[in-house]
Write a protein that holds these residues in place. Structure first.
Motif, PDB file in Angstrom:
ATOM      1  N   LEU A 192      -4.667   3.959   0.293  1.00 32.19           N
ATOM      2  CA  LEU A 192      -4.074   2.937   1.144  1.00 32.19           C
ATOM      3  C   LEU A 192      -5.009   1.751   1.333  1.00 32.19           C
ATOM      4  N   TYR A 217       0.848   4.154  -2.828  1.00 30.22           N
ATOM      5  CA  TYR A 217       0.525   5.544  -2.494  1.00 30.22           C
ATOM      6  C   TYR A 217       1.613   6.483  -3.009  1.00 30.22           C
ATOM      7  N   SER A 231      -6.165   7.490   3.083  1.00 29.97           N
ATOM      8  CA  SER A 231      -6.814   6.172   3.178  1.00 29.97           C
ATOM      9  C   SER A 231      -7.530   5.788   1.890  1.00 29.97           C
ATOM     10  N   ALA A 262       0.826  -1.206   0.000  1.00 25.15           N
ATOM     11  CA  ALA A 262       0.000   0.000   0.000  1.00 25.15           C
ATOM     12  C   ALA A 262       0.861   1.258   0.000  1.00 25.15           C
ATOM     13  N   ASN A 263       1.962   1.249   0.755  1.00 28.74           N
ATOM     14  CA  ASN A 263       2.830   2.428   0.827  1.00 28.74           C
ATOM     15  C   ASN A 263       3.485   2.718  -0.517  1.00 28.74           C
TER      16      ASN A 263
END
Length: 457
Positions: free
Chosen positions: A453, A313, A450, A309-310
């Motif tokens: 994420l 992003y 979010s 996810a990081n």
């Protein structure tokens, strides 16, 4: 897989529209098609399924990045009509090439078999070779295409040799089989050599140090819209592929390899930023800036189990900022014979909207709150600290401050008084829409990270 097929059909449809003399509807039809495909892909992000004997694997990771690639392609296609207005007879060729490149990028993040990975890599690379040389009367464009073709072909050969060695060691192209063998069986020495060759080839595509020398010349010589494509979609696809390979193909990275990756990430961030300081050409500055951002994204390789996810992003934040920056660059330099930073002097008076768009894009790249670039770096830094890579984070913070210096150099030029011609710059509506939309997305995902994420649990 349905997304991939739909894009392939759309690419062929674009060529058919040219044949039946409906050139005027090529871009609107492409944008509508891509918007529909994007909606379908986003709605099916949580769908996990393998197709054609595990050749193509749909996961949260691949679907999220595919959605990002489609969104970036929408922006690039929207800019195409004005950019290619002197070559409208070839517009269908350019658009179809971008769509085929999109297919290659999607194969690179969703492969379940090494054959599919290499097919995607070559689709992406070959279309770029062509796009870099589309300005045939410009010697710099010819030089760009030739350099990228020669060096890119060599890198592809290294990757292919590495795949052959991995196959020789495992007897399979299937990544699940290779992963299981890597975890459970003592591999022969040529397996490690094959893995190293594949990583080296992908580091070339990422433009990581010491495989970065091609990037500034190729970026500067290629048509600006192609440079925007290479700096955003292609770079993100290469980093995501390298990450996915490290996680799913090689059974994770050993401590020694991770230490090498850390050193390469530090060198990539540092060399990219230091060289960017010295640039007077905006495209070369963004090229070296892209090299440094590749170093930041490589930080995700230090935490393969938690960084999905990081990485997504950060890649999204960087790519959208890149689209905004290149939108302004194209608008400002389209009637110029160079892309020098001096062309941006007094831009705030000539066109305040462009100055604001570029300022926000550069500040986000530098990691200034409240923009998404700040949170992208924060997430990666926090993750690296949790995994004990304090030195890597220290160099990341130092390089963030260095980058702010040369970004501010451009911003100061835009808002400084100038004695040069101060006539307003007329900007096509498509450029305004793309620039404003990109900046709006950056602010939204910066305020509500979010949103992205949560796409990859």
């Amino acid at each position: 897989m349905n997304t991939l097929i739909a894009i392939g059909v759309l690419a062929v449809l674009v060529l058919v529209l040219e044949i039946i003399n409906l050139r005027k509807v090529v871009i609107p039809a492409t944008l509508l098609g891509l918007l529909g495909i994007l909606g379908y892909t986003v709605c099916n992000i949580d769908v996990t399924q393998a197709y054609y004997n595990n050749m193509f694997v749909s996961t949260n990771f691949s679907n999220a990045f595919s959605s990002l690639f489609i969104a970036l392609t929408i922006f690039l296609v929207a800019l195409s009509k004005d950019f290619y207005k002197t070559e409208l007879s070839k517009i269908s060729d350019y658009i179809s090439l971008k769509l085929f490149l999109l297919m290659g990028a999607m194969c690179m993040v969703a492969f379940g078999n090494m054959a599919m990975f290499f097919l995607g890599l070559e689709i992406l690379s070959i279309t770029l070779y062509i796009l870099c040389g589309t300005d045939r009367k410009n010697i710099k464009s010819n030089e760009s295409a030739m350099k990228y073709f020669l060096l890119g072909s060599f890198a592809s050969g290294v990757v292919l040799f590495g795949i052959a060695l991995v196959y020789g060691a495992t007897g399979s192209f299937d990544i699940v089989t290779i992963k299981n063998l890597a975890f459970s069986t003592a591999m022969p020495v040529w397996y490690a050599l094959g893995v190293a060759m594949i990583i080296i080839g992908m580091l070339f595509k990422v433009a990581a140090v010491p495989f970065h020398f091609w990037a500034p010349d190729v970026y500067q010589g290629a048509p600006s819209l192609t440079t925007a494509l290479m700096s955003t979609l292609v770079k993100v696809a290469a980093v995501a592929t390298l990450y996915r390979m490290s996680k799913y193909l090689f059974g994770g990275l050993s401590t020694d390899i991770i230490n090498v990756i850390v050193v390469i990430a530090i060198l990539t961030m540092t060399v990219g930023n230091i060289m960017a300081i010295r640039q007077d050409n905006m495209k070369r500055l963004l090229a070296y800036s892209g090299i440094s951002h590749a170093g930041f994204m490589m930080m995700a390789l230090t935490a393969l189990s938690t960084a999905d996810a990081n990485l997504f992003y950060y890649a999204s934040a960087y790519a959208v900022a890149g689209i905004a920056a290149f939108t302004v660059l194209i608008a400002v330099t389209k009637n110029k014979d160079n892309e020098q930073i001096s062309n941006f002097n007094g831009l705030a008076k000539k066109n305040p909207l462009l100055a604001v768009i570029l300022s926000i894009a550069l500040l986000s790249m530098g990691g200034i709150p409240i923009f998404a670039g700040f949170f992208g770096k924060f997430f990666l830094f926090s993750q690296a600290i949790n995994n004990g890579f304090i030195t890597l984070v220290i160099f990341g913070v130092i390089n963030s401050f260095i980058s702010i210096y040369y970004y501010l150099k451009v911003i100061v030029a835009m808002y400084s008084s100038t004695e040069e011609e101060t006539a307003t710059i007329e900007v096509p509506l498509a450029y305004k829409v793309v620039g404003v939309a990109a900046i709006a997305i950056k602010i939204i995902i910066g305020l509500c990270p979010s949103i992205l994420l949560n796409l990859i649990p």
